[in-house]
Design a protein around this motif. Structure first.
Motif, PDB file in Angstrom:
ATOM      1  N   ASN A  88       0.864  -1.179   0.000  1.00 37.34           N
ATOM      2  CA  ASN A  88       0.000   0.000   0.000  1.00 37.34           C
ATOM      3  C   ASN A  88       0.902   1.231   0.000  1.00 37.34           C
ATOM      4  N   LEU A  89       0.942   1.938  -1.122  1.00 33.11           N
ATOM      5  CA  LEU A  89       1.791   3.117  -1.272  1.00 33.11           C
ATOM      6  C   LEU A  89       0.977   4.409  -1.288  1.00 33.11           C
ATOM      7  N   SER A  90      -0.277   4.350  -0.858  1.00 35.94           N
ATOM      8  CA  SER A  90      -1.136   5.538  -0.856  1.00 35.94           C
ATOM      9  C   SER A  90      -0.498   6.661  -0.045  1.00 35.94           C
ATOM     10  N   GLY A  91      -0.338   7.788  -0.672  1.00 36.40           N
ATOM     11  CA  GLY A  91       0.192   8.959   0.014  1.00 36.40           C
ATOM     12  C   GLY A  91       1.666   8.880   0.362  1.00 36.40           C
ATOM     13  N   ALA A  92       2.347   7.828  -0.093  1.00 34.77           N
ATOM     14  CA  ALA A  92       3.779   7.709   0.197  1.00 34.77           C
ATOM     15  C   ALA A  92       4.559   8.721  -0.630  1.00 34.77           C
ATOM     16  N   ASP A  93       5.603   9.256  -0.059  1.00 30.56           N
ATOM     17  CA  ASP A  93       6.495  10.186  -0.755  1.00 30.56           C
ATOM     18  C   ASP A  93       7.592   9.343  -1.387  1.00 30.56           C
ATOM     19  N   LEU A  94       7.406   9.040  -2.681  1.00 36.58           N
ATOM     20  CA  LEU A  94       8.304   8.119  -3.394  1.00 36.58           C
ATOM     21  C   LEU A  94       9.442   8.854  -4.081  1.00 36.58           C
ATOM     22  N   PRO A  95      10.554   8.124  -4.342  1.00 36.83           N
ATOM     23  CA  PRO A  95      11.636   8.720  -5.124  1.00 36.83           C
ATOM     24  C   PRO A  95      11.120   9.105  -6.510  1.00 36.83           C
ATOM     25  N   ASP A  96      11.751  10.084  -7.118  1.00 40.40           N
ATOM     26  CA  ASP A  96      11.369  10.485  -8.470  1.00 40.40           C
ATOM     27  C   ASP A  96      11.436   9.287  -9.404  1.00 40.40           C
ATOM     28  N   HIS A  97      10.520   9.261 -10.361  1.00 41.78           N
ATOM     29  CA  HIS A  97      10.479   8.221 -11.396  1.00 41.78           C
ATOM     30  C   HIS A  97      10.336   6.821 -10.810  1.00 41.78           C
ATOM     31  N   THR A  98       9.494   6.682  -9.784  1.00 37.40           N
ATOM     32  CA  THR A  98       9.182   5.378  -9.216  1.00 37.40           C
ATOM     33  C   THR A  98       7.695   5.138  -9.412  1.00 37.40           C
ATOM     34  N   PHE A  99       7.367   3.990 -10.012  1.00 42.08           N
ATOM     35  CA  PHE A  99       5.986   3.680 -10.349  1.00 42.08           C
ATOM     36  C   PHE A  99       5.706   2.215 -10.040  1.00 42.08           C
ATOM     37  N   VAL A 100       4.502   1.933  -9.595  1.00 41.75           N
ATOM     38  CA  VAL A 100       4.026   0.565  -9.417  1.00 41.75           C
ATOM     39  C   VAL A 100       2.830   0.423 -10.346  1.00 41.75           C
ATOM     40  N   ILE A 101       2.938  -0.473 -11.318  1.00 40.71           N
ATOM     41  CA  ILE A 101       1.899  -0.638 -12.329  1.00 40.71           C
ATOM     42  C   ILE A 101       1.128  -1.913 -12.017  1.00 40.71           C
ATOM     43  N   MET A 102      -0.165  -1.759 -11.827  1.00 38.78           N
ATOM     44  CA  MET A 102      -1.028  -2.888 -11.480  1.00 38.78           C
ATOM     45  C   MET A 102      -1.869  -3.274 -12.693  1.00 38.78           C
ATOM     46  N   GLY A 103      -2.418  -4.489 -12.642  1.00 42.04           N
ATOM     47  CA  GLY A 103      -3.364  -4.931 -13.659  1.00 42.04           C
ATOM     48  C   GLY A 103      -2.730  -5.504 -14.909  1.00 42.04           C
ATOM     49  N   GLU A 104      -1.449  -5.742 -14.903  1.00 45.67           N
ATOM     50  CA  GLU A 104      -0.779  -6.359 -16.053  1.00 45.67           C
ATOM     51  C   GLU A 104      -0.541  -7.843 -15.760  1.00 45.67           C
ATOM     52  N   LYS A 105      -0.149  -8.591 -16.756  1.00 43.12           N
ATOM     53  CA  LYS A 105       0.121 -10.028 -16.585  1.00 43.12           C
ATOM     54  C   LYS A 105       1.157 -10.266 -15.499  1.00 43.12           C
ATOM     55  N   TYR A 106       2.167  -9.425 -15.452  1.00 39.92           N
ATOM     56  CA  TYR A 106       3.208  -9.504 -14.428  1.00 39.92           C
ATOM     57  C   TYR A 106       3.166  -8.212 -13.612  1.00 39.92           C
ATOM     58  N   ALA A 107       3.442  -8.321 -12.322  1.00 40.26           N
ATOM     59  CA  ALA A 107       3.554  -7.113 -11.502  1.00 40.26           C
ATOM     60  C   ALA A 107       4.757  -6.318 -12.005  1.00 40.26           C
ATOM     61  N   ILE A 108       4.589  -5.002 -12.181  1.00 46.14           N
ATOM     62  CA  ILE A 108       5.663  -4.166 -12.729  1.00 46.14           C
ATOM     63  C   ILE A 108       5.960  -3.035 -11.760  1.00 46.14           C
ATOM     64  N   THR A 109       7.249  -2.873 -11.469  1.00 45.95           N
ATOM     65  CA  THR A 109       7.707  -1.773 -10.641  1.00 45.95           C
ATOM     66  C   THR A 109       8.855  -1.084 -11.353  1.00 45.95           C
ATOM     67  N   VAL A 125      13.588  -1.857 -13.745  1.00 43.43           N
ATOM     68  CA  VAL A 125      12.227  -2.307 -13.991  1.00 43.43           C
ATOM     69  C   VAL A 125      12.136  -3.764 -13.571  1.00 43.43           C
ATOM     70  N   ARG A 126      11.205  -4.031 -12.651  1.00 39.33           N
ATOM     71  CA  ARG A 126      10.918  -5.406 -12.252  1.00 39.33           C
ATOM     72  C   ARG A 126       9.616  -5.791 -12.914  1.00 39.33           C
ATOM     73  N   ALA A 127       9.641  -6.883 -13.670  1.00 36.09           N
ATOM     74  CA  ALA A 127       8.437  -7.453 -14.260  1.00 36.09           C
ATOM     75  C   ALA A 127       8.379  -8.897 -13.787  1.00 36.09           C
ATOM     76  N   GLY A 128       7.391  -9.209 -12.970  1.00 35.69           N
ATOM     77  CA  GLY A 128       7.346 -10.529 -12.352  1.00 35.69           C
ATOM     78  C   GLY A 128       8.550 -10.687 -11.445  1.00 35.69           C
ATOM     79  N   CYS A 129       9.327 -11.744 -11.661  1.00 35.66           N
ATOM     80  CA  CYS A 129      10.514 -11.968 -10.821  1.00 35.66           C
ATOM     81  C   CYS A 129      11.792 -11.467 -11.493  1.00 35.66           C
ATOM     82  N   GLN A 130      11.676 -10.887 -12.668  1.00 34.11           N
ATOM     83  CA  GLN A 130      12.846 -10.388 -13.398  1.00 34.11           C
ATOM     84  C   GLN A 130      13.072  -8.910 -13.086  1.00 34.11           C
TER      85      GLN A 130
END
Length: 184
Positions: free
Chosen positions: A93-114, A121-126
């Motif tokens: 849960n990253l709601s309202g978190a003060d994240l480093p610049d250019h940090t994103f968590v992308i949901m709803g894809e085949k693999y979790a992407i960060t 870039v982490r896609a799944g376990c890679q």
């Protein structure tokens, strides 16, 4: 958890990191309540913080490289200048978190992407750098997860382009698929 116990865990973890896992012990802070805790600049690389309550915690400048933050509550946490390279954030849960610049968590894809710090870039376990993702051969992608990875790879590059700006794509993506030609 009292502060003396936390200091001991962090000292053992620091020894574990600096000795390359030869001594000390990896910080296991799974499901601990660390809300509003000052962890500014803490070295938590490789630590297990899955399910931990870190809401409102000050993690600014912390080393969270490769940390397991799966399902952690980071609501309102200060992660400014934290190193999240390779951190596992699925379900966090990253709601309202003060994240480093250019940090994103992308949901709803085949693999979790960060995307972390606009560099990893982490896609799944890679987990690879943006530049590595942009240059992989067809064989290297297939080794990751077979046909699933090959089908998803063009989508991953589009996601990277969207968040970080367009970049090069391997030439093999423009080649016709030989299996599709044989079927036709």
């Amino acid at each position: 958890m009292n502060s003396a116990d936390l200091v001991k865990i962090l000292e053992e973890h620091k020894l574990w990191v600096t000795s390359m896992c030869e001594s000390g012990s990896r910080a296991n802070l799974r499901y601990y309540d660390l809300s509003d805790t000052n962890l500014r600049g803490a070295n938590l690389s490789g630590a297990d913080l899955s399910g931990a309550n870190l809401s409102g915690a000050d993690l600014s400048g912390a080393n969270l490289r490769g940390a397991n933050l799966r399902g952690a509550n980071l609501r309102g946490a200060n992660l400014r200048d934290a190193d999240l390279s390779g951190a596992y954030l699925r379900g966090a849960n990253l709601s309202g978190a003060d994240l480093p610049d250019h940090t994103f968590v992308i949901m709803g894809e085949k693999y979790a992407i960060t995307i972390t710090n606009g560099e990893y870039v982490r896609a799944g376990c890679q987990n690879h750098t943006v530049e590595e993702w942009r240059k992989y051969s067809k064989e290297e992608i297939a080794e990751m997860d077979g046909r699933n990875a090959l089908r998803f790879y063009p989508r991953l590059l589009k996601i990277i382009d969207f968040y970080l700006g367009e970049g090069e794509h391997p030439a093999w993506l423009n080649e016709p698929d030989k299996e599709s030609e044989q079927v036709a």
